[in-house]
Design an enzyme around this catalytic site. Structure first.
Site, PDB file in Angstrom:
ATOM      1  N   SER A 154       0.848  -1.188   0.000  1.00  0.00           N
ATOM      2  CA  SER A 154       0.000   0.000   0.000  1.00  0.00           C
ATOM      3  C   SER A 154       0.879   1.232   0.000  1.00  0.00           C
ATOM      4  CB  SER A 154      -0.946  -0.030   1.208  1.00  0.00           C
ATOM      5  OG  SER A 154      -1.834   1.068   1.187  1.00  0.00           O
ATOM      6  N   THR A 155       0.832   2.013   1.075  1.00  0.00           N
ATOM      7  CA  THR A 155       1.580   3.267   1.135  1.00  0.00           C
ATOM      8  C   THR A 155       3.073   3.026   0.940  1.00  0.00           C
ATOM      9  OG1 THR A 155      -0.026   3.960   2.788  1.00  0.00           O
ATOM     10  CG2 THR A 155       1.896   5.365   2.482  1.00  0.00           C
ATOM     11  N   HIS A 159      -2.774  -1.064  -3.145  1.00  0.00           N
ATOM     12  CA  HIS A 159      -3.909  -0.178  -2.869  1.00  0.00           C
ATOM     13  C   HIS A 159      -3.789   1.084  -3.711  1.00  0.00           C
ATOM     14  CE1 HIS A 159      -4.255  -2.069   1.424  1.00  0.00           C
ATOM     15  NE2 HIS A 159      -4.855  -2.806   0.499  1.00  0.00           N
ATOM     16  N   MET A 176       0.211   1.124   5.068  1.00  0.00           N
ATOM     17  CA  MET A 176      -0.462   1.529   6.285  1.00  0.00           C
ATOM     18  C   MET A 176      -1.609   0.567   6.588  1.00  0.00           C
ATOM     19  SD  MET A 176      -2.231   5.248   7.004  1.00  0.00           S
ATOM     20  CE  MET A 176      -3.254   5.098   5.528  1.00  0.00           C
ATOM     21  N   ASP A 234      -4.092  -4.741   6.407  1.00  0.00           N
ATOM     22  CA  ASP A 234      -4.579  -5.585   5.318  1.00  0.00           C
ATOM     23  C   ASP A 234      -3.473  -6.533   4.870  1.00  0.00           C
ATOM     24  OD1 ASP A 234      -6.340  -6.568   3.395  1.00  0.00           O
ATOM     25  OD2 ASP A 234      -5.673  -5.117   1.880  1.00  0.00           O
TER      26      ASP A 234
END
Length: 366
Positions: free
Chosen positions: A187-188, A213, A306, A309
């Protein structure tokens, strides 16, 4: 908590005024300066270095992406792109993320005040996220710069949902070796991290499925960018795509990605469904499908991001016999997802970002 000082760089006086007003109204955030172009920004930065740079892309004298690359090469700084939504904005946003931006927040060309007031939470979340990011220097020999990340709009969490509601019934774990299947979740910070990993792989690398993401419409441009710089083929996944050596399939934004097995082959399904862990696509959904259809024939990798997940899904992969690897804390922009997976006991080992390609190419038997 330390006050976050922001430097706004945008050639529109109205935008500077709106962004400054929204951020200054938030406890713990202060707009130190708001200037019209990167050259003026550099003058300010020589006197006082901000915690976060809020940057437009299209500006006179120097465009935002050129400025972003210059900063990341010389002195990395958390950067949030806040730029107008145009026909080419998706591609420019992906380019900015690959150049080192921590987040992208789109805005319209007109009715800026009304729009940004309605999306203030997204802007504030992006600035706070950037302030806490571990922005790293540019990797030697790379065109990009620091570690970027897409910042998707943060949806309101629905009632508790899990990957169980997504997986079709009847999937059974298998132990037959059909060629290594690699599943990656991030993600991030994942945009450039994935670029670093996938661009290091040879053309015959094992088949890879990826959840990054990202908002809708970003993933096609992201996959195309990766495809242009990697020896492997990279594409946005479509239902019935076959997972094969030399191919990486990226989950489309706004859709879940699952893997299924037919005979000795793996295929993917791209489906709608509720948010899982606040995300669609969800890493947990992907990892759980891989655990069930590939078992010990898989490698699960959880990277910078972050939230949590992917942690539970990676644990299922490990219990099914798969190798499981996390990106280490030092090389993560945000050590959230890997940390949660480690805490859950889902991770066999943690390695630096630069070592993940070797994990993918490692032969069975370890």
């Amino acid at each position: 908590m330390k006050n976050i000082e922001v430097l706004v760089v945008d050639d529109s006086a109205v935008v500077r005024q709106v962004l400054s007003g929204l951020l200054n109204a938030v406890p713990g955030i202060t707009v130190a300066h708001a200037v019209a172009d990167p050259l003026l920004a550099m003058e300010r930065m020589r006197l006082h270095w901000p915690d976060v740079l809020l940057l437009d892309i299209e500006m006179p004298r120097m465009d935002g992406i050129t400025f972003l690359r210059k900063i990341m090469q010389e002195r990395p700084l958390p950067v949030v792109i806040c730029s107008s939504m145009t026909a080419g904005s998706t591609q420019l946003s992906v380019e900015a993320l690959s150049a080192g931006a921590v987040a992208v927040v789109n805005r319209p060309r007109v009715n800026v005040r009304q729009y940004m007031q309605g999306h203030a939470d997204e802007l504030i979340a992006a600035v706070r996220l950037a302030a806490g990011a571990n922005v790293l220097p540019a990797a030697p020999g790379r065109r990009g710069v620091a570690t970027p990340s897409p910042m998707p709009p943060l949806p309101v969490a629905p009632a508790k949902l899990t990957a169980d509601v997504i997986l079709p019934p009847g999937l059974a774990a298998v132990n037959v070796r059909t060629g290594l299947l690699v599943a990656i979740g991030t993600s991030t910070g994942g945009t450039q991290a994935l670029e670093e990993v996938l661009s290091a792989l040879p053309a015959d690398a094992p088949g890879i499925v990826v959840v990054q993401h990202m908002p809708e419409k970003f993933t096609a441009a992201f996959a195309a960018r990766l495809d242009a710089i990697c020896a492997i083929t990279v594409k946005e996944a479509e239902t019935n795509d076959k997972v094969r050596p030399g191919l990486a399939l990226i989950a489309p934004g706004g859709k879940h990605l699952l893997v299924r097995r037919i005979g000795n082959q793996y295929y993917v399904d791209v489906i709608d469904g509720p948010l899982v862990n606040r995300h669609r696509p969800s890493v947990d959904v992907l990892f759980r499908s891989v655990a069930k259809c590939a078992g010990a024939n898989a490698l699960g990798i959880i990277m910078t991001g972050m939230g949590d997940d992917g942690a539970a899904g990676l644990l299922e992969m490990r219990k099914a016999g798969a190798r499981t690897v996390a990106q280490d804390e030092k090389s993560c922009v945000v050590y959230g997802m890997p940390m949660e997976a480690v805490k859950l006991g889902a991770v066999e080992k943690s390695v630096p970002l630069q070592a993940l390609d070797r994990e993918i190419l490692q032969q069975p038997g370890r």
